[in-house]
Write a protein that holds these residues in place. Structure first.
Motif, PDB file in Angstrom:
ATOM      1  N   SER A  26       0.753  -1.146   0.058  1.00  0.00           N
ATOM      2  CA  SER A  26      -0.050  -0.037   0.029  1.00  0.00           C
ATOM      3  C   SER A  26       0.882   1.361  -0.012  1.00  0.00           C
ATOM      4  O   SER A  26       0.671   2.404  -0.824  1.00  0.00           O
ATOM      5  CB  SER A  26      -0.996   0.052   1.073  1.00  0.00           C
ATOM      6  OG  SER A  26      -1.915  -1.172   1.175  1.00  0.00           O
ATOM      7  N   ASN A  27       1.855   1.197   0.901  1.00  0.00           N
ATOM      8  CA  ASN A  27       2.843   2.349   1.011  1.00  0.00           C
ATOM      9  C   ASN A  27       3.602   2.446  -0.471  1.00  0.00           C
ATOM     10  O   ASN A  27       3.865   3.615  -1.028  1.00  0.00           O
ATOM     11  CB  ASN A  27       3.723   2.109   2.097  1.00  0.00           C
ATOM     12  CG  ASN A  27       3.101   2.754   3.228  1.00  0.00           C
ATOM     13  OD1 ASN A  27       2.307   3.511   3.311  1.00  0.00           O
ATOM     14  ND2 ASN A  27       3.893   2.441   4.458  1.00  0.00           N
ATOM     15  N   HIS A  33       1.585   4.060  -3.073  1.00  0.00           N
ATOM     16  CA  HIS A  33       1.499   5.706  -2.815  1.00  0.00           C
ATOM     17  C   HIS A  33       2.769   6.581  -3.205  1.00  0.00           C
ATOM     18  O   HIS A  33       2.349   7.677  -3.414  1.00  0.00           O
ATOM     19  CB  HIS A  33       1.368   5.712  -1.010  1.00  0.00           C
ATOM     20  CG  HIS A  33       1.649   6.981  -0.530  1.00  0.00           C
ATOM     21  ND1 HIS A  33       0.912   8.147  -0.696  1.00  0.00           N
ATOM     22  CD2 HIS A  33       2.751   7.595  -0.151  1.00  0.00           C
ATOM     23  CE1 HIS A  33       1.464   9.460  -0.336  1.00  0.00           C
ATOM     24  NE2 HIS A  33       2.627   8.944   0.513  1.00  0.00           N
ATOM     25  N   TRP A  34       4.005   5.827  -3.011  1.00  0.00           N
ATOM     26  CA  TRP A  34       5.059   6.402  -3.491  1.00  0.00           C
ATOM     27  C   TRP A  34       5.303   6.346  -4.972  1.00  0.00           C
ATOM     28  O   TRP A  34       6.498   7.192  -5.425  1.00  0.00           O
ATOM     29  CB  TRP A  34       6.266   5.779  -2.695  1.00  0.00           C
ATOM     30  CG  TRP A  34       6.495   6.499  -1.156  1.00  0.00           C
ATOM     31  CD1 TRP A  34       6.336   7.526  -0.849  1.00  0.00           C
ATOM     32  CD2 TRP A  34       6.743   5.479  -0.137  1.00  0.00           C
ATOM     33  NE1 TRP A  34       6.139   7.505   0.711  1.00  0.00           N
ATOM     34  CE2 TRP A  34       6.646   6.192   0.842  1.00  0.00           C
ATOM     35  CE3 TRP A  34       6.981   3.996  -0.023  1.00  0.00           C
ATOM     36  CZ2 TRP A  34       6.830   5.764   2.355  1.00  0.00           C
ATOM     37  CZ3 TRP A  34       7.193   3.548   1.401  1.00  0.00           C
ATOM     38  CH2 TRP A  34       6.999   4.528   2.431  1.00  0.00           C
ATOM     39  N   PRO A  93       1.902  10.076  -9.112  1.00  0.00           N
ATOM     40  CA  PRO A  93       0.454  10.423  -9.311  1.00  0.00           C
ATOM     41  C   PRO A  93      -0.083   9.767 -10.570  1.00  0.00           C
ATOM     42  O   PRO A  93       0.513   9.878 -11.396  1.00  0.00           O
ATOM     43  CB  PRO A  93       0.307  11.895  -8.687  1.00  0.00           C
ATOM     44  CG  PRO A  93       1.534  12.301  -8.398  1.00  0.00           C
ATOM     45  CD  PRO A  93       2.940  11.341  -8.826  1.00  0.00           C
ATOM     46  N   TRP A 117      -3.782   4.836  -5.921  1.00  0.00           N
ATOM     47  CA  TRP A 117      -3.646   5.886  -4.922  1.00  0.00           C
ATOM     48  C   TRP A 117      -2.562   6.260  -4.671  1.00  0.00           C
ATOM     49  O   TRP A 117      -2.240   6.954  -3.539  1.00  0.00           O
ATOM     50  CB  TRP A 117      -4.428   5.108  -3.703  1.00  0.00           C
ATOM     51  CG  TRP A 117      -3.552   4.039  -3.066  1.00  0.00           C
ATOM     52  CD1 TRP A 117      -2.212   3.995  -2.299  1.00  0.00           C
ATOM     53  CD2 TRP A 117      -3.819   2.564  -3.231  1.00  0.00           C
ATOM     54  NE1 TRP A 117      -1.724   2.848  -2.113  1.00  0.00           N
ATOM     55  CE2 TRP A 117      -2.665   2.072  -2.781  1.00  0.00           C
ATOM     56  CE3 TRP A 117      -4.978   1.990  -3.866  1.00  0.00           C
ATOM     57  CZ2 TRP A 117      -2.727   0.503  -2.572  1.00  0.00           C
ATOM     58  CZ3 TRP A 117      -4.751   0.662  -3.943  1.00  0.00           C
ATOM     59  CH2 TRP A 117      -3.674  -0.043  -3.405  1.00  0.00           C
ATOM     60  N   ALA A 118      -1.700   6.297  -5.785  1.00  0.00           N
ATOM     61  CA  ALA A 118      -0.459   7.100  -5.721  1.00  0.00           C
ATOM     62  C   ALA A 118      -0.430   8.615  -5.147  1.00  0.00           C
ATOM     63  O   ALA A 118      -1.156   9.279  -5.688  1.00  0.00           O
ATOM     64  CB  ALA A 118       0.483   6.889  -6.925  1.00  0.00           C
ATOM     65  N   GLY A 119       0.329   8.892  -4.272  1.00  0.00           N
ATOM     66  CA  GLY A 119       0.403  10.269  -3.627  1.00  0.00           C
ATOM     67  C   GLY A 119      -0.689  10.873  -2.701  1.00  0.00           C
ATOM     68  O   GLY A 119      -0.704  11.946  -2.440  1.00  0.00           O
ATOM     69  N   ARG A 120      -1.580   9.960  -2.740  1.00  0.00           N
ATOM     70  CA  ARG A 120      -2.899  10.254  -1.865  1.00  0.00           C
ATOM     71  C   ARG A 120      -2.894  10.098  -0.307  1.00  0.00           C
ATOM     72  O   ARG A 120      -3.725  10.496   0.327  1.00  0.00           O
ATOM     73  CB  ARG A 120      -4.162   9.636  -2.386  1.00  0.00           C
ATOM     74  CG  ARG A 120      -4.242   9.814  -4.044  1.00  0.00           C
ATOM     75  CD  ARG A 120      -5.534   9.508  -4.380  1.00  0.00           C
ATOM     76  NE  ARG A 120      -5.647   9.354  -5.687  1.00  0.00           N
ATOM     77  CZ  ARG A 120      -6.919   9.056  -6.408  1.00  0.00           C
ATOM     78  NH1 ARG A 120      -7.745   8.197  -5.977  1.00  0.00           N
ATOM     79  NH2 ARG A 120      -6.788   9.092  -7.897  1.00  0.00           N
ATOM     80  N   PHE A 121      -1.824   9.212   0.125  1.00  0.00           N
ATOM     81  CA  PHE A 121      -1.948   8.930   1.512  1.00  0.00           C
ATOM     82  C   PHE A 121      -1.467  10.050   2.434  1.00  0.00           C
ATOM     83  O   PHE A 121      -0.424  10.849   2.069  1.00  0.00           O
ATOM     84  CB  PHE A 121      -1.090   7.743   2.009  1.00  0.00           C
ATOM     85  CG  PHE A 121      -1.619   6.585   1.543  1.00  0.00           C
ATOM     86  CD1 PHE A 121      -2.880   6.377   1.060  1.00  0.00           C
ATOM     87  CD2 PHE A 121      -1.048   5.165   1.667  1.00  0.00           C
ATOM     88  CE1 PHE A 121      -3.650   5.253   0.636  1.00  0.00           C
ATOM     89  CE2 PHE A 121      -1.677   4.228   1.455  1.00  0.00           C
ATOM     90  CZ  PHE A 121      -2.715   4.029   0.680  1.00  0.00           C
ATOM     91  N   VAL A 162       0.679   6.553   6.106  1.00  0.00           N
ATOM     92  CA  VAL A 162       2.018   6.094   5.528  1.00  0.00           C
ATOM     93  C   VAL A 162       2.712   5.513   7.155  1.00  0.00           C
ATOM     94  O   VAL A 162       3.129   4.276   6.967  1.00  0.00           O
ATOM     95  CB  VAL A 162       2.748   6.868   4.964  1.00  0.00           C
ATOM     96  CG1 VAL A 162       4.233   6.254   4.737  1.00  0.00           C
ATOM     97  CG2 VAL A 162       2.164   7.315   3.604  1.00  0.00           C
TER      98      VAL A 162
END
Length: 232
Positions: A187-188, A191-192, A195, A199-203, A208
Protein backbone atom coordinates in the motif's frame (compact mmCIF):
# COMPACT_ATOMS: atom_id res chain seq x y z
CA UNK A 1 13.05 -13.16 32.79
CA UNK A 2 13.73 -9.43 32.41
CA UNK A 3 17.46 -10.10 32.09
CA UNK A 4 16.78 -12.72 29.41
CA UNK A 5 14.53 -10.33 27.49
CA UNK A 6 17.21 -7.62 27.72
CA UNK A 7 19.87 -10.01 26.44
CA UNK A 8 17.59 -10.98 23.55
CA UNK A 9 16.98 -7.34 22.69
CA UNK A 10 20.66 -6.46 22.82
CA UNK A 11 21.52 -9.51 20.75
CA UNK A 12 18.97 -8.51 18.11
CA UNK A 13 20.22 -4.92 17.98
CA UNK A 14 23.78 -6.14 17.48
CA UNK A 15 22.78 -7.79 14.19
CA UNK A 16 22.30 -5.84 10.96
CA UNK A 17 18.83 -7.27 10.39
CA UNK A 18 17.67 -6.63 13.96
CA UNK A 19 18.97 -3.06 13.96
CA UNK A 20 17.31 -2.42 10.59
CA UNK A 21 13.94 -3.56 11.94
CA UNK A 22 14.37 -1.30 14.99
CA UNK A 23 15.28 1.75 12.88
CA UNK A 24 12.41 0.97 10.50
CA UNK A 25 9.87 0.77 13.33
CA UNK A 26 11.18 3.98 14.89
CA UNK A 27 11.10 5.80 11.54
CA UNK A 28 7.51 4.84 10.78
CA UNK A 29 6.49 5.45 14.40
CA UNK A 30 7.84 9.01 14.21
CA UNK A 31 5.97 9.53 10.93
CA UNK A 32 2.75 8.21 12.47
CA UNK A 33 3.05 10.47 15.51
CA UNK A 34 4.20 13.50 13.52
CA UNK A 35 1.38 13.12 11.02
CA UNK A 36 -1.28 12.57 13.67
CA UNK A 37 -0.34 15.54 15.88
CA UNK A 38 -1.84 18.93 14.92
CA UNK A 39 0.29 21.63 13.31
CA UNK A 40 3.30 21.31 10.99
CA UNK A 41 5.70 23.18 13.27
CA UNK A 42 7.18 22.24 16.63
CA UNK A 43 7.04 18.61 17.75
CA UNK A 44 5.12 17.25 14.70
CA UNK A 45 7.64 18.79 12.31
CA UNK A 46 10.53 17.47 14.38
CA UNK A 47 9.10 13.95 14.39
CA UNK A 48 8.62 14.02 10.62
CA UNK A 49 12.19 15.29 10.17
CA UNK A 50 13.48 12.50 12.43
CA UNK A 51 11.50 9.97 10.39
CA UNK A 52 13.08 11.25 7.15
CA UNK A 53 16.60 11.04 8.62
CA UNK A 54 16.05 7.51 9.90
CA UNK A 55 14.75 6.51 6.48
CA UNK A 56 17.87 7.99 4.87
CA UNK A 57 19.98 6.02 7.33
CA UNK A 58 18.34 2.79 6.18
CA UNK A 59 18.88 3.74 2.54
CA UNK A 60 22.61 4.21 3.16
CA UNK A 61 22.88 0.91 5.03
CA UNK A 62 21.20 -0.92 2.14
CA UNK A 63 24.25 -0.05 -0.01
CA UNK A 64 25.78 -3.20 1.48
CA UNK A 65 22.81 -5.57 0.99
CA UNK A 66 23.42 -6.57 -2.65
CA UNK A 67 25.80 -9.43 -1.91
CA UNK A 68 23.59 -10.85 0.84
CA UNK A 69 20.64 -10.80 -1.56
CA UNK A 70 22.76 -12.38 -4.30
CA UNK A 71 23.84 -15.15 -1.95
CA UNK A 72 20.21 -15.81 -1.03
CA UNK A 73 19.15 -15.86 -4.70
CA UNK A 74 21.97 -18.22 -5.67
CA UNK A 75 21.29 -20.44 -2.68
CA UNK A 76 17.61 -20.75 -3.63
CA UNK A 77 18.33 -21.08 -7.35
CA UNK A 78 15.22 -22.49 -9.04
CA UNK A 79 13.98 -23.85 -5.74
CA UNK A 80 14.04 -27.35 -4.24
CA UNK A 81 12.66 -30.05 -6.52
CA UNK A 82 10.05 -31.21 -4.01
CA UNK A 83 8.50 -27.76 -3.67
CA UNK A 84 5.32 -26.73 -5.47
CA UNK A 85 6.13 -25.45 -8.99
CA UNK A 86 4.04 -22.29 -8.60
CA UNK A 87 5.67 -21.45 -5.26
CA UNK A 88 9.10 -21.97 -6.83
CA UNK A 89 8.28 -19.75 -9.80
CA UNK A 90 6.91 -16.95 -7.63
CA UNK A 91 9.93 -17.20 -5.31
CA UNK A 92 12.39 -16.96 -8.20
CA UNK A 93 10.59 -13.92 -9.67
CA UNK A 94 10.50 -12.32 -6.21
CA UNK A 95 14.25 -12.86 -5.83
CA UNK A 96 14.88 -11.30 -9.25
CA UNK A 97 12.78 -8.23 -8.39
CA UNK A 98 14.56 -7.82 -5.05
CA UNK A 99 17.97 -8.24 -6.69
CA UNK A 100 17.23 -5.53 -9.28
CA UNK A 101 15.78 -3.24 -6.61
CA UNK A 102 19.11 -2.60 -4.92
CA UNK A 103 21.14 -1.18 -7.84
CA UNK A 104 18.20 1.05 -8.83
CA UNK A 105 18.02 2.45 -5.31
CA UNK A 106 21.80 2.87 -5.17
CA UNK A 107 21.75 4.90 -8.40
CA UNK A 108 18.91 7.06 -7.06
CA UNK A 109 20.86 7.69 -3.85
CA UNK A 110 24.07 8.43 -5.78
CA UNK A 111 22.20 10.89 -8.01
CA UNK A 112 20.72 12.64 -4.97
CA UNK A 113 24.11 13.17 -3.34
CA UNK A 114 25.74 14.21 -6.62
CA UNK A 115 28.04 11.25 -7.21
CA UNK A 116 26.47 10.47 -10.61
CA UNK A 117 24.88 12.85 -13.07
CA UNK A 118 21.39 11.50 -13.55
CA UNK A 119 17.83 12.34 -12.62
CA UNK A 120 17.24 10.59 -9.33
CA UNK A 121 13.44 10.56 -9.53
CA UNK A 122 13.26 8.00 -12.34
CA UNK A 123 15.53 5.66 -10.40
CA UNK A 124 13.51 6.11 -7.21
CA UNK A 125 10.39 5.26 -9.23
CA UNK A 126 12.02 2.14 -10.67
CA UNK A 127 13.26 0.94 -7.29
CA UNK A 128 9.82 1.52 -5.74
CA UNK A 129 8.12 -0.31 -8.61
CA UNK A 130 10.48 -3.27 -8.20
CA UNK A 131 9.86 -3.30 -4.45
CA UNK A 132 6.11 -3.29 -5.11
CA UNK A 133 6.46 -6.16 -7.60
CA UNK A 134 8.45 -8.18 -5.06
CA UNK A 135 5.80 -7.54 -2.40
CA UNK A 136 2.97 -8.55 -4.75
CA UNK A 137 4.82 -11.73 -5.70
CA UNK A 138 5.41 -12.44 -2.02
CA UNK A 139 1.69 -12.07 -1.30
CA UNK A 140 0.79 -14.44 -4.15
CA UNK A 141 3.37 -16.95 -2.92
CA UNK A 142 2.03 -16.79 0.64
CA UNK A 143 -1.55 -17.23 -0.62
CA UNK A 144 -0.49 -20.33 -2.54
CA UNK A 145 1.32 -21.77 0.50
CA UNK A 146 -1.67 -20.90 2.68
CA UNK A 147 -4.00 -22.76 0.32
CA UNK A 148 -1.75 -25.83 0.47
CA UNK A 149 -1.51 -25.72 4.27
CA UNK A 150 -5.27 -25.44 4.73
CA UNK A 151 -5.76 -28.38 2.37
CA UNK A 152 -3.28 -30.43 4.42
CA UNK A 153 -5.10 -29.50 7.62
CA UNK A 154 -8.46 -30.63 6.24
CA UNK A 155 -7.05 -33.84 4.72
CA UNK A 156 -5.11 -34.96 7.80
CA UNK A 157 -7.45 -33.63 10.46
CA UNK A 158 -8.11 -37.07 11.95
CA UNK A 159 -5.00 -39.01 10.94
CA UNK A 160 -2.20 -36.63 11.96
CA UNK A 161 -0.82 -36.17 15.46
CA UNK A 162 -1.60 -33.11 17.61
CA UNK A 163 2.01 -31.96 17.24
CA UNK A 164 1.74 -32.09 13.45
CA UNK A 165 -1.56 -30.20 13.54
CA UNK A 166 -0.02 -27.55 15.79
CA UNK A 167 2.96 -27.17 13.45
CA UNK A 168 0.68 -26.71 10.43
CA UNK A 169 -1.40 -24.09 12.29
CA UNK A 170 1.78 -22.23 13.21
CA UNK A 171 2.76 -22.19 9.53
CA UNK A 172 -0.70 -20.91 8.59
CA UNK A 173 -0.36 -18.11 11.14
CA UNK A 174 3.09 -17.19 9.80
CA UNK A 175 1.80 -16.96 6.22
CA UNK A 176 -1.21 -14.85 7.25
CA UNK A 177 1.12 -12.45 9.06
CA UNK A 178 3.40 -12.32 6.02
CA UNK A 179 0.43 -11.42 3.81
CA UNK A 180 -0.62 -8.63 6.20
CA UNK A 181 2.94 -7.30 6.39
CA UNK A 182 3.47 -7.34 2.62
CA UNK A 183 0.02 -5.83 1.98
CA UNK A 184 0.78 -2.90 4.31
CA UNK A 185 4.13 -2.31 2.58
CA UNK A 186 2.56 -2.68 -0.88
CA UNK A 187 0.00 0.00 0.00
CA UNK A 188 2.84 2.39 0.85
CA UNK A 189 4.84 1.38 -2.24
CA UNK A 190 1.90 2.30 -4.49
CA UNK A 191 1.52 5.60 -2.62
CA UNK A 192 5.17 6.46 -3.44
CA UNK A 193 4.74 5.84 -7.17
CA UNK A 194 4.07 8.78 -9.53
CA UNK A 195 0.56 10.28 -9.16
CA UNK A 196 -2.09 8.80 -11.42
CA UNK A 197 -1.48 5.13 -10.58
CA UNK A 198 -4.19 3.82 -8.23
CA UNK A 199 -3.84 5.79 -4.94
CA UNK A 200 -0.30 7.07 -5.61
CA UNK A 201 0.44 10.25 -3.66
CA UNK A 202 -2.90 10.28 -1.82
CA UNK A 203 -1.93 8.95 1.62
CA UNK A 204 -1.47 11.46 4.47
CA UNK A 205 1.75 11.05 6.48
CA UNK A 206 -0.01 9.45 9.46
CA UNK A 207 -1.46 6.68 7.28
CA UNK A 208 1.95 5.94 5.73
CA UNK A 209 3.35 5.81 9.27
CA UNK A 210 0.54 3.57 10.51
CA UNK A 211 0.94 1.04 7.69
CA UNK A 212 4.71 1.04 8.08
CA UNK A 213 4.47 0.62 11.85
CA UNK A 214 2.07 -2.32 11.48
CA UNK A 215 4.40 -3.94 8.96
CA UNK A 216 7.46 -3.32 11.14
CA UNK A 217 5.85 -4.76 14.28
CA UNK A 218 4.81 -7.89 12.40
CA UNK A 219 8.34 -8.22 11.03
CA UNK A 220 9.88 -7.82 14.49
CA UNK A 221 7.46 -10.40 15.91
CA UNK A 222 8.26 -12.91 13.18
CA UNK A 223 12.00 -12.31 13.53
CA UNK A 224 11.81 -12.86 17.29
CA UNK A 225 9.78 -16.06 16.80
CA UNK A 226 12.35 -17.32 14.34
CA UNK A 227 15.19 -16.53 16.73
CA UNK A 228 13.38 -18.29 19.59
CA UNK A 229 12.82 -21.36 17.39
CA UNK A 230 16.50 -21.50 16.49
CA UNK A 231 17.45 -21.05 20.14
CA UNK A 232 15.14 -23.88 21.16
Amino acid sequence: MAAGALRGLVGALETHRGRDWAVRALSYGCQLAGGALPGPAGLPGGLLAASAQLSSCRTALRLFDDLAMLRHSCSYGLGPEGEDALVRGLSVLCNVANQLYYPCEHLAWAADVGIVRAGSQKWWTRSTALWGCALLLGILRSLRILFQLRRKLSQHKCSSSPQSQQKLRAQVKAEVLSILMDAADLSNAIHWLPPGFLWAGRFPPWLVGLLGTISSLIGIYQASRGANSEGA
